[in-house]
Design a protein around this motif. Structure first.
Motif, PDB file in Angstrom:
ATOM      1  N   ASN A 122       0.825  -1.202   0.000  1.00  0.00           N
ATOM      2  CA  ASN A 122       0.000   0.000   0.000  1.00  0.00           C
ATOM      3  C   ASN A 122       0.863   1.258   0.000  1.00  0.00           C
ATOM      4  O   ASN A 122       1.941   1.281   0.609  1.00  0.00           O
ATOM      5  CB  ASN A 122      -0.917   0.003   1.226  1.00  0.00           C
ATOM      6  CG  ASN A 122      -1.791   1.234   1.298  1.00  0.00           C
ATOM      7  OD1 ASN A 122      -1.462   2.196   1.970  1.00  0.00           O
ATOM      8  ND2 ASN A 122      -2.911   1.217   0.595  1.00  0.00           N
ATOM      9  N   ASP A 287     -11.370  -6.541  -3.966  1.00  0.00           N
ATOM     10  CA  ASP A 287     -10.284  -5.572  -4.069  1.00  0.00           C
ATOM     11  C   ASP A 287     -10.208  -4.799  -2.759  1.00  0.00           C
ATOM     12  O   ASP A 287     -11.081  -3.972  -2.475  1.00  0.00           O
ATOM     13  CB  ASP A 287     -10.508  -4.612  -5.240  1.00  0.00           C
ATOM     14  CG  ASP A 287     -10.417  -5.332  -6.574  1.00  0.00           C
ATOM     15  OD1 ASP A 287      -9.454  -6.084  -6.774  1.00  0.00           O
ATOM     16  OD2 ASP A 287     -11.318  -5.146  -7.411  1.00  0.00           O
ATOM     17  N   LYS A 289      -8.040  -2.488   0.055  1.00  0.00           N
ATOM     18  CA  LYS A 289      -6.938  -1.555   0.238  1.00  0.00           C
ATOM     19  C   LYS A 289      -6.437  -1.555   1.688  1.00  0.00           C
ATOM     20  O   LYS A 289      -7.238  -1.596   2.627  1.00  0.00           O
ATOM     21  CB  LYS A 289      -7.370  -0.126  -0.132  1.00  0.00           C
ATOM     22  CG  LYS A 289      -7.742   0.064  -1.587  1.00  0.00           C
ATOM     23  CD  LYS A 289      -6.536  -0.027  -2.492  1.00  0.00           C
ATOM     24  CE  LYS A 289      -6.893   0.288  -3.928  1.00  0.00           C
ATOM     25  NZ  LYS A 289      -5.722   0.144  -4.830  1.00  0.00           N
ATOM     26  N   ASP A 290      -5.130  -1.509   1.844  1.00  0.00           N
ATOM     27  CA  ASP A 290      -4.457  -1.270   3.112  1.00  0.00           C
ATOM     28  C   ASP A 290      -4.884  -2.250   4.206  1.00  0.00           C
ATOM     29  O   ASP A 290      -5.475  -1.875   5.218  1.00  0.00           O
ATOM     30  CB  ASP A 290      -4.693   0.171   3.573  1.00  0.00           C
ATOM     31  CG  ASP A 290      -3.706   0.571   4.679  1.00  0.00           C
ATOM     32  OD1 ASP A 290      -2.710  -0.147   4.863  1.00  0.00           O
ATOM     33  OD2 ASP A 290      -3.946   1.600   5.331  1.00  0.00           O
ATOM     34  N   ASP A 295      -2.234  -4.051  -0.335  1.00  0.00           N
ATOM     35  CA  ASP A 295      -3.440  -3.969  -1.151  1.00  0.00           C
ATOM     36  C   ASP A 295      -3.639  -5.340  -1.784  1.00  0.00           C
ATOM     37  O   ASP A 295      -2.748  -5.841  -2.491  1.00  0.00           O
ATOM     38  CB  ASP A 295      -3.305  -2.907  -2.246  1.00  0.00           C
ATOM     39  CG  ASP A 295      -3.257  -1.496  -1.684  1.00  0.00           C
ATOM     40  OD1 ASP A 295      -3.705  -1.303  -0.532  1.00  0.00           O
ATOM     41  OD2 ASP A 295      -2.769  -0.597  -2.393  1.00  0.00           O
ATOM     42  N   LYS A 297      -5.960  -8.395  -3.911  1.00  0.00           N
ATOM     43  CA  LYS A 297      -7.021  -8.762  -4.853  1.00  0.00           C
ATOM     44  C   LYS A 297      -7.265 -10.261  -4.673  1.00  0.00           C
ATOM     45  O   LYS A 297      -6.439 -11.089  -5.060  1.00  0.00           O
ATOM     46  CB  LYS A 297      -6.633  -8.459  -6.294  1.00  0.00           C
ATOM     47  CG  LYS A 297      -7.753  -8.736  -7.290  1.00  0.00           C
ATOM     48  CD  LYS A 297      -7.353  -8.324  -8.694  1.00  0.00           C
ATOM     49  CE  LYS A 297      -8.479  -8.599  -9.695  1.00  0.00           C
ATOM     50  NZ  LYS A 297      -9.679  -7.793  -9.392  1.00  0.00           N
TER      51      LYS A 297
END
Length: 703
Positions: A122, A287, A289-290, A295, A297
């Motif tokens: 990230n 998906d 984030k952080d 990050d 997927k």
């Protein structure tokens, strides 16, 4: 030299004497007329030359100088347009690309199970060394998919309406509408088949997609699925039957979370579920984030825990920095060519000693200085700037710096905006110095004095079930300043949850509400009342009942409820609240700064935010302003030159040239009238005395 008002002399600046020896077409014609008169030249008198000299004496260098200025204006427009294109290409293909933190991250991330997930570090992660994680994926987020049984292609499905909603089902099967999830109402005609129903669903843009599957026996099955993953985007279908038809099976298309004779769930509305190093996580999307600095997927389940390895990727980083230096120097090549002191074709030297190039170079110098003032510099990553503005790159120095700090490139080239609490995040910073909204780099205190809140309305209590008739079928309200009429079907009966869902659907599918992205959450309460809550916080959201509908609990005596904006100080100065956003407008140092304040912020507790622009951000802001803003030095210069060539403006160079040429023509005619009789008389002279009388005593009378 040939002249044209649109010509640019092959991109070469024109000198001051370029057009002095060139006659206009109109003067050439006048000269030919004079020559055809003959006579006077054999006496040493050329009236054509006299006319030209007299006109020249009156006009001076006006016409040649105007032609020079027009040509050079065209040259400079071409040069500035070329510079704009070059700067724009540099921004798009270099600055924008490298502004993606993944290109400048000091680490390479590898997931041992490629089918389960992929990962990157990230942008704001505080990872300073090689790291190992253990990932276990137990569920992948999915979008609910329903399919029907088989239908003949021409088989009608009934007549009435279908109301689609997206939301979530609890453990007891109770559905709660997700106002952001989409949904809507479609009308079904008695001639509609599975195929035409699919078209209507797709055309309604409800966040639901329908497709028709043809079976080997030439039958058709309808498949519908949510456009978004997650348990909060499950499908609910409520039908209304047109009882006028003797045979009508539209009510078989109801769906409330469990399989029916018509619909079978093929894929559930599921969240992604996984653990990292034994810590459990759940998200509506794949998906993410952080999560612990990564990050992710998510793409599949793991059978055994997958290893995520984070290691330093020096070669790629060095290559990306070299890519930046090379492209930056290519831009400098263009500015050097345009600023060359020796003019040439293709715009060489056409911007020599111009304000445009001076401002560009000064801006780049200021960026480097400002970066150093905040603890970083280009030299930290092996880049130096010479006296001409070109960059040089020391690969060995960068490799040494990366060993000490794997994030050093990010620190120098990208923003390092930071908050001491997750409850306060930086939404945007002011980037336009000239426009007055420039947030200076530095550390600033933030104190929240009041949290934001949504608008809420509690209705009166109602005994359920409640029946709808002509007297209570309409609820009239003003929501967020928008007049909304909620109209329910007469003859229907609702329990509390059904009424809440019906009101929610009608409000959230109101065109005016949808156009503003506004929504309302409606929930039934244990005392028989309803609670209406705006989906967003802030004073722009409100509820007000316009007409009494006591049987459903809505009365005009209910107090109008207005949401609250967040309130607080930035850098010790009161800031402007707008919902969850807090904006600095009155403090010089932080002007243009906008913060997002979450509901778990602590009132009265001072926090600190740090603003530090990276070199790439500074370049993007500065160059974008120069070439895109009307006040930017490049765009403003182009507009000024274009204005000087505007044929519709009396003050333009072109209009002044036309006026000067008209004046020249009139003077030529005037002097021709003055000298033509002299040449004619000379041609008739029979003696030297006659010639002298004509030339020097024109008023002498014949005797």
């Amino acid at each position: 030299m040939n002249f044209s008002v649109s010509g640019n002399n092959n991109g070469q600046i024109v000198g001051k004497d370029a057009y002095y020896s060139t006659k206009t077409d109109r003067n050439e014609v006048a000269g030919e007329i004079l020559k055809s008169q003959g006579g006077g030249k054999k006496y040493g008198f050329d009236s054509g030359l006299l006319v030209q000299m007299s006109v020249q004496q009156q006009m001076g260098g006006t016409i040649p100088e105007l032609k020079q200025n027009i040509t050079n204006a065209n040259v400079k427009i071409g040069a500035l347009t070329s510079l704009t294109s070059t700067m724009n290409t540099f921004l798009l293909q270099t600055v924008e690309k490298l502004s993606d933190a993944s290109f400048l991250s000091g680490f390479d991330v590898n997931v041992s199970d490629k089918l389960a997930a992929s990962a990157t570090v990230n942008e704001g992660a505080n990872i300073t060394k090689a790291t190992q994680y253990s990932l276990n994926v137990t569920q992948v987020a999915s979008a609910q998919t329903l399919t029907t049984g088989e239908y003949d292609p021409s088989q009608p499905i009934g007549k009435g309406s279908m109301e689609f909603s997206l939301g979530s089902y609890d453990s007891a099967g109770k559905f709660s509408d997700n106002w952001q999830g989409g949904g809507g109402l479609i009308k079904v005609d008695e001639t509609d088949t599975v195929s035409s129903l699919a078209d209507k669903i797709n055309d309604a843009n409800m966040g639901i997609t329908a497709t028709v599957i043809t079976t080997p026996s030439n039958k058709q099955r309808l498949a519908i699925y949510s456009n978004k993953t997650g348990a909060d985007h499950a499908i609910n279908i409520k039908t209304t039957k047109d009882s006028a038809l003797p045979i009508n099976n539209i009510d078989s298309f109801n769906y409330n979370g469990t399989n029916t004779a018509t619909f079978t769930e093929k894929v559930g509305a599921d969240n992604s579920k996984f653990s990292i190093n034994g810590i459990d996580f759940e998200y509506t999307s794949n998906d993410i984030k952080d999560v612990m600095g990564l990050d992710l997927k998510i793409t599949g389940k793991t059978t055994t825990p997958a290893a995520i390895s984070v290691s330093q990727d020096t070669n790629t980083l060095v290559g990306n920095v070299q890519f930046f230096v090379d492209n930056f120097n290519s831009l400098m090549d263009v500015t050097s060519f345009l600023g060359n002191p020796s003019p040439g074709e293709k715009f060489q030297g056409s911007l020599h000693d111009s304000k445009v190039l001076k401002d560009l170079k000064q801006s780049l110098s200021d960026m480097d200085f400002e970066l150093a003032q905040n603890g970083n510099s280009l030299e930290d990553i092996g880049i130096k700037t010479d006296e001409k503005g070109y960059l040089s790159f020391d690969r060995n120095k960068l490799e040494k710096s990366l060993k000490a700090n794997p994030q050093i490139i990010n620190d120098v080239l990208l923003n390092k905006n930071h908050s001491t609490t997750h409850a306060i995040s930086i939404k945007e910073i002011g980037n336009t110095k000239t426009g007055g909204y420039y947030t200076q780099n530095g550390k600033y205190d933030v104190e929240i004095t009041e949290k934001s809140a949504p608008a809420k309305l509690h209705t009166g209590s109602v005994k359920y079930p409640v029946s709808i008739n002509a007297t209570n079928s309409t609820i009239k309200m003003t929501i967020n300043g928008i007049k909304v009429d909620i109209k329910m079907q007469e003859g229907k009966t609702y329990d509390a949850d059904q009424l809440a869902l019906e009101i929610s659907n009608q409000i959230n599918r109101n065109d005016a509400m949808k156009s503003k992205g506004d929504g309302v959450i409606v929930k039934s309460q244990s005392d028989g009342s309803l609670e209406l809550t705006s989906s967003k916080n802030g004073s722009k959201y409100s509820f007000e009942v316009d007409e009494d509908n006591k049987s459903l609990g809505f009365t005009t005596t209910l107090t109008k409820n207005i949401g609250k904006d967040v309130a607080g100080k930035i850098n010790g100065v009161h800031a402007l609240g707008d919902g969850d956003a807090l904006s600095s407008m009155f403090d010089k140092s932080t002007k243009g700064l906008v913060l997002n304040i979450s509901s778990n912020v602590q009132i009265g507790k001072p926090e600190t935010i740090t603003i530090q622009r990276g070199y790439l951000t500074s370049i993007k802001n500065s160059m974008s302003y120069m070439i895109n803003n009307d006040k930017g030095v490049v765009k403003a210069a182009i507009k000024d030159y274009e204005k000087s060539l505007d044929t519709n403006s009396l003050d333009s160079l072109v209009s002044k040239l036309d006026a000067a040429q008209d004046k020249s023509d009139k003077l030529a005619k005037q002097y021709w009238g003055k000298y033509s009789h002299v040449e004619s008389a000379l041609s008739r002279s029979s003696s030297i005395q006659d010639m002298l009388d004509v030339m020097y005593f024109p008023d002498k009378k014949d005797k």
